[in-house]
Design an enzyme around this catalytic site. Structure first.
Site, mmCIF file in Angstrom:
data_model
loop_
_atom_site.group_PDB
_atom_site.id
_atom_site.type_symbol
_atom_site.label_atom_id
_atom_site.label_comp_id
_atom_site.label_asym_id
_atom_site.label_seq_id
_atom_site.Cartn_x
_atom_site.Cartn_y
_atom_site.Cartn_z
ATOM 1 N N GLU A 183 6.287 21.891 67.285
ATOM 2 C CA GLU A 183 5.995 23.216 66.293
ATOM 3 C C GLU A 183 4.422 23.876 67.376
ATOM 4 O O GLU A 183 3.715 23.815 66.305
ATOM 5 C CB GLU A 183 5.256 22.768 64.887
ATOM 6 C CG GLU A 183 6.498 22.549 63.952
ATOM 7 C CD GLU A 183 6.693 23.013 62.466
ATOM 8 O OE1 GLU A 183 5.154 21.668 62.023
ATOM 9 O OE2 GLU A 183 7.254 22.933 61.328
ATOM 10 N N GLU A 252 13.991 22.135 60.932
ATOM 11 C CA GLU A 252 14.074 21.807 60.150
ATOM 12 C C GLU A 252 14.211 22.814 58.381
ATOM 13 O O GLU A 252 13.736 23.768 58.384
ATOM 14 C CB GLU A 252 12.356 21.461 60.052
ATOM 15 C CG GLU A 252 12.312 20.816 60.613
ATOM 16 C CD GLU A 252 10.769 19.634 60.592
ATOM 17 O OE1 GLU A 252 9.831 20.458 60.025
ATOM 18 O OE2 GLU A 252 9.950 19.412 61.517
#
Ligand code: GAL
Length: 829
Positions: A183, A252
């Site tokens: 991320e 995710e």
């Protein structure tokens, strides 16, 4: 001679290539999907973090994942756990990564290895070792030679370990994808031009490791090629990879959420989770991973944060202890089976979408052999009755219907036929009353009164800079001389501390002044308490406690920890306020508490038998105290928990192994909970939360492998705040009751999870209503006695399966109206 050598060599190479390719799998990708040996695939994956369970739990967790319809297991790699000191590695026990991957392999599943090594993951410091931060000129996650060198060293180490064991798919192993960074796209702009240079470096570095399978980068739009960018979030149907040659992948899908001390219990419905998955596949997704599929436990001090709880249950399909979290697990399993059956059209078919109005769309995937369809209704309130290919379909609000052959609904995300399991603590055997011994945290008086520490510095230091995070505790101590003429001297004097300590305890002249804890995410606060000072030397001792280091955000590594000051004495004289700033004084520091340093929790410790533990006057509300008791392990195989209700805050060990921090005295706020949860509309981590006004975490997982079946076991507690251990109890968790609300024309499967079904509390086929525990019959019911039928099929058995049909339960005697018939059942386990 030369010629002969050449021939032998080429024969050898041919053999290697031949056998190599027989074993190895070629993983690649195109714009549509990950391809394995040239075939586009639908991949259904779930995150299980190996150190958040014990290695004996791995085979069962993985087999339940497989049984739940997954083909891939994703895990992060936890740098600070593996390299606790620079170049000293630990891959033992629950950190045995190779063994974990091999367990996945022997279950016949693929694996995604998210090396990071920045992982976030609500893991202490996002997975970074604190020694790394304490290296000279260090800056994380940017162009910084020291950082890049260490990151490369660790990443290479992991890659080489995997290669040595032939664990990459290219070598015949299960690892089909690996991840570098995590991320970074969320924070890259904070790093300016260096951010871009850093992520390019990450890509090059990863690429140079030559693992033979693709690398992914999640939340990294425009990921440097050949990295594949992926999506994270509660929904990724709207996500489009910025690189048109990247397939639409979701690393995710948050199955619930994590908990902070003081927070409530998160809950994400099975309906909404299934909706997000079905929407993703309706809109061209081909790889989807549940984060978490099994969340598990933050044993020891691995919880990040700040303020992440010991439980990392996450409301995942497998609960903290490894039980099926029903209906989530089963409702998703049904979807997985269908998606797999649609693999060919979903990955090779032509796609066409039809707008059916009111936020309802149908999507058709068709190849010459087979077509598969979805009808999605993203309207959060309105159910839809639509006509599609000449047939009527009722698609509830916020749901997706799956039509594997485009002509019959096989599944709708909002119609749950899977049972709900109510997990309870077993109260069959009266839990043993523990006989406690105790002792004070020793020599604290010396610290508190004399201020003698391990190091001296001018001014206030940052906690992690001096502790290297070896302990949650750091004492800050100083002396101040006050004579009668001191300008602050007055009747009304106070100690004022500006602090970032998660918990602060203050002592002045050996007397406890009070504490302050972080609440409502205010990590930066002012503590002020009235104090009694004396003429002459005054001793100040401040105990700073950290509860998990920050794991997220740009430059999170340099966020302040501990007491950063200013620290002042304040005299109030009428309207006048006089301050004496002690921040630049000489301060003594003591890292940790003596009981920890002397391993009072360890059964092996040399001190263990010599030290006095008292049975007398067991204190019920004494700060900084150690408690110990022997107990028998609950019989059987059911997961064991310890109920710590009555205690304050501290850490707990079972036979010398830490099962984590505890803080049952910390309740969540009274408001923000609802009795009933509407699955419709966007989920967020606060939506549908429950357990308002209750301890954030009262029960703590005691892994079976920490216990001795026979003989005695020892529980040791360090109580920091003061609490009463007399209510502490060991219990097991079992399925207490099960309920189902199955729809007609479906099968319902009922099970008490390894225990026999003991009684039918309720059963009605027709239009019953109510919540599990208070079901009531409706206006119409099948002609046959539903309770009798269910009892005959189920009672005394470990599981039973029934068709939900008029054939089975009799035609309904009264008009059930238009509403589809359902079977409501409640069973006692
Ligand atoms: C993501 C992160 C994960 C985890 C998750 C929340 O942003 O990549 O590691 O922290 O959030 O549980």
């Amino acid at each position: 001679m030369k010629m002969k050598q050449f021939n032998l060599l080429s024969l050898f190479l041919i053999l290697i290539t031949f056998f190599g390719s027989a074993n190895s799998t070629i993983v690649s990708h195109d714009e549509r999907a990950i391809t394995i040996d040239g075939q586009r695939r639908i991949l259904l994956s779930g995150s299980i973090h190996y150190p958040r369970s014990t290695s004996d739990m791995w085979p069962d967790l993985i087999s339940k994942a497989k049984d739940g319809g997954l083909d891939t297991i994703e895990t992060y790699v936890f740098w600070n756990a593996h390299e606790p000191s620079r170049r000293q590695y630990d891959f033992s026990g629950n950190l045995d990564l190779v063994r974990f991957i091999k367990t996945i392999q022997s279950a016949g599943l693929y694996s995604v290895l998210r090396i990071g090594p920045y992982v976030c993951a609500e893991w202490n410091y996002g997975g970074f070792p604190v020694w790394l931060h304490n290296m000279p000129d260090m800056k994380f996650r940017t162009i910084n030679p020291g950082f890049m060198n260490e990151m490369q060293n660790f990443t290479t180490k992991i890659v080489n370990m995997m290669k040595e064991e032939s664990l990459f798919a290219s070598q015949g192993g299960p690892i089909i994808l690996a991840q570098i960074e995590n991320e970074y796209g969320n924070v890259i702009s904070s790093y300016g031009a260096e951010g871009k240079a850093y992520i390019d470096w990450c890509a090059n570095m990863a690429n140079s490791l030559d693992i033979g399978v693709p690398w992914i980068m999640c939340q990294q739009p425009h990921a440097p090629q050949p990295m594949i960018e992926t999506c994270n979030g509660f929904y990724c149907d709207q996500y489009k990879p910025s690189n048109p040659s990247s397939p639409k992948m979701w690393t995710e899908n948050w199955t619930g959420w994590f908990k902070n001390w003081g927070g409530k219990h998160p809950y994400r419905t099975a309906e909404d989770l299934a909706f997000s998955v079905a929407r993703f596949f309706q809109t061209g997704g081909t790889f989807q991973n549940y984060y978490m599929y099994h969340g598990g436990t933050n044993f020891g001090r691995v919880a990040g944060g700040p303020y992440i709880t010991t439980s990392y249950d996450y409301d995942a399909p497998l609960d903290e202890y490894g039980n099926l979290n029903q209906p989530k697990w089963g409702h998703l399993k049904q979807l997985h089976t269908l998606l797999k059956s649609m693999e060919k059209p979903l990955t090779y078919g032509n796609i066409s979408t039809i707008d059916l109005g009111n936020s309802v769309t149908a999507t058709v995937y068709s190849t010459n052999e087979k077509s598969s369809c979805f009808i999605g209704n993203v309207n959060a309130t309105a159910d839809a009755l639509v006509n599609f290919k000449g047939k009527d379909y009722n698609v509830p609000a916020w749901s997706v219907s799956v039509l594997p052959d485009c002509d019959k609904e096989a599944y709708n995300t909002a119609r749950v036929n899977t049972q709900t399991s109510i997990i309870t603590e077993d109260s069959c055997d009266e839990p043993e009353k523990l006989k406690w011994t105790w002792r004070p945290e020793f020599t604290t008086q010396k610290t508190i009164l004399k201020g003698s520490g391990d190091l001296i510095a001018k001014g206030l230091v940052d906690q992690k800079d001096v502790t290297n995070d070896a302990s949650d505790y750091l004492w800050y101590m100083t002396r101040v001389h006050l004579d009668k003429k001191d300008p602050i001297w007055s009747r009304n004097m106070s100690l004022r501390v500006h602090s970032n300590a998660h918990v602060l305890h203050a002592y002045v002249n050996g007397k406890y002044v009070g504490n302050q804890i972080v609440r409502d995410n205010k990590f930066d606060y002012r503590f002020e308490k009235k104090v009694n000072l004396v003429h002459g030397t005054n001793h100040l001792a401040l105990l700073s406690v950290s509860v998990g280091l920050q794991n997220y955000g740009p430059f999170f590594e340099s966020g302040p920890t501990g007491i950063n000051g200013p620290v002042k004495l304040v005299g109030y004289k009428g309207d006048e306020t006089v301050e004496k700033d002690l921040s630049k004084h000489q301060w003594d520091y003591k890292i940790g508490l003596n009981g920890f340093n002397n391993k009072l929790f360890s059964l092996k410790s040399a001190n263990h038998h010599q030290l006095k533990w008292s049975t007398e006057k067991l204190p019920a509300d004494r700060m900084l105290s150690w408690y110990k008791a022997n107990f028998k392990a609950p019989l059987g195989k059911d997961p064991v928990i310890v109920d710590l209700n009555g205690l304050g805050k501290g850490e707990v060990w079972i036979n010398g192994q830490s099962i984590g921090r505890y803080w049952p005295s910390f309740n969540s706020s009274e408001d923000g909970c609802t009795e009933e949860c509407d699955y419709r509309g966007e989920y967020g981590s606060d939506k549908c939360a429950f357990m308002c006004g209750k301890p954030t975490q009262r029960w703590y997982h005691v892994p079976r492998s920490f216990l001795n079946d026979k003989g005695h076991n020892t529980i040791t507690l360090f109580e920091e705040m003061g609490g009463d251990p007399s209510m502490v109890k060991f219990k097991t968790v079992v399925t207490g009751r099960v309920c189902a609300k199955a729809h007609e024309h479906n099968k319902v499967e009922l099970s008490c999870n390894n225990r026999p079904i003991s009684a039918v509390k309720f059963a009605s086929f027709g239009n019953p209503s109510g919540l599990c525990g208070s079901f009531a019959a409706g206006t119409c019911e099948g002609a046959k006695d539903a309770a009798k039928i269910v009892a005959k099929e189920c009672v005394g058995k470990l599981n039973c399966t029934m068709n939900v049909s008029s054939h089975k339960f009799g035609s309904t005697n009264l008009d059930c109206g238009d509403s589809p018939k359902r079977l409501f059942v409640e069973l006692e386990c």
